[in-house]
Structure formats: structure tokens, C-alpha cells
Design a protein around this motif. Structure first.
Motif, PDB file in Angstrom:
ATOM      1  N   ALA A 256      46.288  31.622  44.263  1.00  0.00           N
ATOM      2  CA  ALA A 256      45.098  32.024  43.523  1.00  0.00           C
ATOM      3  C   ALA A 256      43.961  32.396  44.470  1.00  0.00           C
ATOM      4  N   SER A 257      43.165  33.378  44.021  1.00  0.00           N
ATOM      5  CA  SER A 257      41.929  33.759  44.721  1.00  0.00           C
ATOM      6  C   SER A 257      40.811  33.749  43.689  1.00  0.00           C
ATOM      7  N   LYS A 258      39.678  33.086  44.013  1.00  0.00           N
ATOM      8  CA  LYS A 258      38.605  32.900  43.038  1.00  0.00           C
ATOM      9  C   LYS A 258      37.349  33.651  43.457  1.00  0.00           C
ATOM     10  N   SER A 259      36.691  34.256  42.452  1.00  0.00           N
ATOM     11  CA  SER A 259      35.393  34.888  42.654  1.00  0.00           C
ATOM     12  C   SER A 259      34.565  34.614  41.406  1.00  0.00           C
ATOM     13  N   GLY A 260      33.601  33.703  41.514  1.00  0.00           N
ATOM     14  CA  GLY A 260      32.818  33.298  40.351  1.00  0.00           C
ATOM     15  C   GLY A 260      33.716  32.664  39.304  1.00  0.00           C
ATOM     16  N   ASP A 261      33.646  33.151  38.064  1.00  0.00           N
ATOM     17  CA  ASP A 261      34.472  32.607  36.985  1.00  0.00           C
ATOM     18  C   ASP A 261      35.857  33.251  36.912  1.00  0.00           C
ATOM     19  N   LEU A 262      36.112  34.242  37.746  1.00  0.00           N
ATOM     20  CA  LEU A 262      37.367  34.984  37.683  1.00  0.00           C
ATOM     21  C   LEU A 262      38.328  34.536  38.778  1.00  0.00           C
ATOM     22  N   VAL A 263      39.552  34.217  38.369  1.00  0.00           N
ATOM     23  CA  VAL A 263      40.596  33.809  39.310  1.00  0.00           C
ATOM     24  C   VAL A 263      41.747  34.812  39.221  1.00  0.00           C
TER      25      VAL A 263
END
Length: 201
Positions: free
Chosen positions: A29-36
Motif C-alpha cells: 500500500a501507498s498512502k496520500s492523505g485519505d487515499l490509499v
């Protein structure tokens, strides 16, 4: 094509999107803010997204399988682009359950019960579907669950292969649709039903 499900119970306010069938043990997984972004560990390609706090970003979400509006798809794509993830979403091509017309039906070589059909669905598109029902036949009007459909029991319809024959969709029985089943086999519709129109449960 993608499948989307909203969960505001066990996974509070989370929208889950899948592009393809993938096993959890080969994911990263890669996360940016609320989006994964959910990626395949081996290919590093994106196989899905999870959006947390989904109701703060999108409108009109209901628990369970959801068909995202064009507005919600646009908002999601903006989030994806801002996060610098490479896979955006495309709107679905028509309804998930449609009236199909079986143009051709032949036995699958090496099987005593499978048939391969060439079935017309919406917009004149023809798909190959392998079916195990004994009552399937050329010329029938049937209910087709297209690739990307989430069935009432939670099963997701992905492209597949049976006995080496590719299959894109499912010809449905009443039981598989969560409807009363009067006889064994697929649900055969009236001949006057229009091919490609939506079948509502």
C-alpha cells in the motif's frame, strides 16, 4: 472497469475500489492523505484504492456495492492525480445486470456439462460466457451479470477461464440473483424483453 463498495459499519466511512482480482498476500500500500493505493508487490501495478473519510469527499454514498456518479468519479480522479498515482477511473459502460440474448451455444470440449455461449449484451456488444446450466440454449433471453458486477451474495464477477475457455460474465439463475427459484438452471426471460436493457432485482 472497476468495482466499488462503501462500508460505513465495520470499516467506518471507507470506499473500496478494485480493478482486478488480487490476493492480499501479494499486495502493498501507498498512502496520500485519505487515499490509499493498493499495489501488486510483484508488478507494482495498482489493483485498487481505499478512500477513508469517503463522505467528506464524495456525495450520496450508501452501504454496499455502489455505482459512482460521474461527479464522484471526477472528484476521485482529482484525488488520484493530486496523489501522483498513475491509475484513474473510467465510468462504467451501462448497467451491471442486463437482458442478454444467446446468439450461439455449444458444448465445451472435454466437459460433460459446460457450454460456451456468444451472448449479446448492451450497446450491441457480444461476450463469450461459459455456463454450467443444463437448460441453457441458443435463442434464449437471459439475465447477464457483466464483468465488474457484485452479486447479491458478495461474489464479484471477474473475467475467468473454465476448461481453458475464457469467460466474461455470468448467465444468472434466479437463486444467484436472490429471487425465488421455480426450477433448476438459469433464469429464462420472455422473448419480447429488449436485449441490452437493465434487469432490476
Amino acid at each position: 472497469m472497476f468495482v466499488s463498495t462503501y462500508n460505513n459499519n465495520g470499516l467506518k466511512d471507507t470506499l473500496m475500489i478494485l480493478f482486478e482480482k488480487s490476493e492480499s498476500d501479494v499486495q502493498e500500500a501507498s498512502k496520500s492523505g485519505d487515499l490509499v493505493a493498493i499495489k501488486n508487490k510483484e508488478t507494482h501495478s495498482i489493483v485498487g484504492y481505499n478512500l477513508f473519510n469517503a463522505s467528506t469527499h464524495l456525495k450520496n454514498l450508501n452501504n454496499g456495492p455502489v455505482t459512482l456518479s460521474e461527479g464522484n468519479i471526477e472528484k476521485l480522479n482529482n484525488l488520484i492525480i493530486e496523489a501522483d498515482f498513475e491509475r484513474t477511473l473510467e465510468a462504467a459502460n451501462g448497467p451491471n445486470f442486463v437482458v442478454g440474448y444467446i446468439k450461439k451455444c455449444e458444448p465445451v470440449e472435454g466437459s460433460d456439462h459446460l457450454s460456451v455461449t456468444h451472448t449479446e449484451i448492451n450497446d450491441g456488444k457480444e461476450v463469450q460466457i461459459v455456463c454450467g446450466a443444463s437448460n441453457i440454449a441458443q435463442g434464449q433471453k437471459v439475465v447477464v451479470a457483466k464483468v465488474g458486477t457484485i452479486m447479491p451474495n458478495g461474489l464479484i464477477i471477474w473475467p475467468g477461464e473454465l476448461k481453458g475457455v475464457s469467460s466474461e460474465g455470468m448467465v444468472c439463475s434466479a437463486r444467484e440473483l436472490g429471487l425465488p427459484q421455480e426450477y433448476d438452471g438459469i433464469m429464462v426471460l420472455d422473448d419480447d424483453m429488449e436485449t441490452g436493457t437493465e434487469f432490476t432485482l
